[in-house]
Design an enzyme around this catalytic site. Structure first.
Site, short mmCIF file in Angstrom:
data_model
loop_
_atom_site.label_atom_id
_atom_site.label_comp_id
_atom_site.label_asym_id
_atom_site.label_seq_id
_atom_site.Cartn_x
_atom_site.Cartn_y
_atom_site.Cartn_z
N GLU A 38 14.39 -36.76 -10.05
CA GLU A 38 15.63 -35.97 -10.12
C GLU A 38 15.61 -34.94 -8.98
O GLU A 38 14.55 -34.37 -8.67
CB GLU A 38 15.63 -35.25 -11.48
CG GLU A 38 16.79 -34.33 -11.73
CD GLU A 38 16.65 -33.63 -13.12
OE1 GLU A 38 15.54 -33.61 -13.71
OE2 GLU A 38 17.68 -33.11 -13.60
N LYS A 109 24.59 -36.68 -14.36
CA LYS A 109 23.83 -36.34 -15.56
C LYS A 109 24.74 -35.84 -16.69
O LYS A 109 25.51 -34.88 -16.52
CB LYS A 109 22.78 -35.28 -15.21
CG LYS A 109 21.78 -34.98 -16.33
CD LYS A 109 20.68 -34.04 -15.80
CE LYS A 109 19.60 -33.75 -16.84
NZ LYS A 109 18.52 -32.89 -16.28
N CYS A 142 16.48 -37.43 -16.52
CA CYS A 142 15.61 -36.49 -17.22
C CYS A 142 16.03 -36.24 -18.68
O CYS A 142 15.91 -37.11 -19.50
CB CYS A 142 15.46 -35.21 -16.42
SG CYS A 142 13.90 -34.36 -16.81
N VAL A 169 9.55 -30.74 -17.63
CA VAL A 169 8.74 -29.52 -17.81
C VAL A 169 8.18 -29.43 -19.23
O VAL A 169 7.30 -28.62 -19.50
CB VAL A 169 9.55 -28.24 -17.48
CG1 VAL A 169 9.87 -28.19 -15.99
CG2 VAL A 169 10.82 -28.14 -18.30
N MET A 170 8.71 -30.22 -20.15
CA MET A 170 8.18 -30.26 -21.53
C MET A 170 7.22 -31.46 -21.64
O MET A 170 7.33 -32.41 -20.86
CB MET A 170 9.32 -30.39 -22.54
CG MET A 170 10.27 -29.20 -22.53
SD MET A 170 11.39 -29.18 -23.96
CE MET A 170 12.37 -30.64 -23.70
#
Ligand code: ACM
Length: 266
Positions: A38, A109, A142, A169-170
């Site tokens: 992304e 997105k 994402c 990020v998780m």
């Protein structure tokens, strides 16, 4: 066909350098289809809408889409890659699909994550699939993974392979993709980035571990947490087309949409 991901650490705002780095990695691979992260050309942690506008490009006229078309032609590869798209006064977190013969299409997105809601407009074109001859691909970006509807819709539209540019990020997605692929019986390529971006008040660590997942939920390839890496796997897209679970169950025809109405409408 050989499918793969390109995992690396884009530098914020360094569009030309990021494009060159991605091109170099693409040139090293012998894949038929590659997925890039992304926002691979701009980086992720914007600090203002103006900054996002200044780095966004028109699709397909912009230099990133054109650069991807050049390398796709030179290498004979299909590429799915995430970028910031400008369309009039709107800015989208988009991905493009390009082929050796040029630009094919884009996806904007649908489910924006965290501060993306401050910079980007939510996708306004919905989901679509593309028959590229060697297989049928669907694209999500994402955080779309968090909504099972994304992959369900793409699968019902006929996708064999979900191309999934990501800036994760998780820690949940890579394992969750096993279930997403199993419940839809499709392949997926999740192309994540690495590194930390500290800008303004935010500092985000991206989790790497890009992944190729099979229709039975098997992890076919997983990258390291912070490696610069192209991971590839040979697949038979036909393996995604038989939706039977056993002699008595089919994951498409066994659905009971008559009982799902409230979920779908609200
Ligand atoms: C994300 O959607 N970039 C987490």
């Amino acid at each position: 066909m050989k499918i793969g991901f390109v995992q690396f650490e884009p530098q914020f705002g360094e569009v030309d350098k990021n494009l060159e780095q991605a091109k170099g990695l693409i040139m090293e691979s012998d894949a038929d289809l590659l997925v890039l992260p992304e926002l691979f050309n701009t980086g992720y942690v914007f600090t203002s809408k103006e900054e996002a506008i200044s780095l966004a490009e028109q699709v397909p006229q912009g230099k990133t889409t054109q650069g991807l078309c050049e390398v796709a032609k030179e290498k004979g590869v299909f590429i799915v890659a995430g970028l910031a798209e400008k369309d009039g006064d709107k800015i989208f977190n988009s991905s493009v699909l390009v082929s050796p013969d040029g630009y094919i299409g884009r996806y904007r997105k649908t489910h924006l994550f965290f501060e993306e809601k401050l910079w980007f407009d939510p996708g306004d074109e919905g989901f679509s699939v593309h028959d590229i001859g060697i297989c049928t691909v669907g694209i999500m970006i994402c955080f779309d993974w968090f909504f099972p509807e994304s992959m369900r819709v793409l699968s019902l539209m006929g996708a064999d392979l979900i191309c999934h540019p990501a800036n994760l990020v998780m820690p949940f997605c890579q394992d969750a993709m096993k279930t997403r692929c199993l419940e839809n019986h499709v392949f997926a390529v999740t192309a994540n980035r690495t590194g930390t971006e500290a800008r303004g008040e935010q500092s985000l660590l991206f989790t790497g571990m890009s992944q190729i997942t099979g229709p039975d939920g098997t992890i076919l390839c997983r990258a390291g947490k912070d490696s610069r890496e192209v991971g590839t796997v040979e697949i038979d897209p036909q393996a995604a087309r038989d939706k039977n679970v056993n002699l008595h169950n089919n994951l498409v025809t066994d659905r009971r949409p008559g009982f799902y109405g409230d979920l779908i409408e609200t």
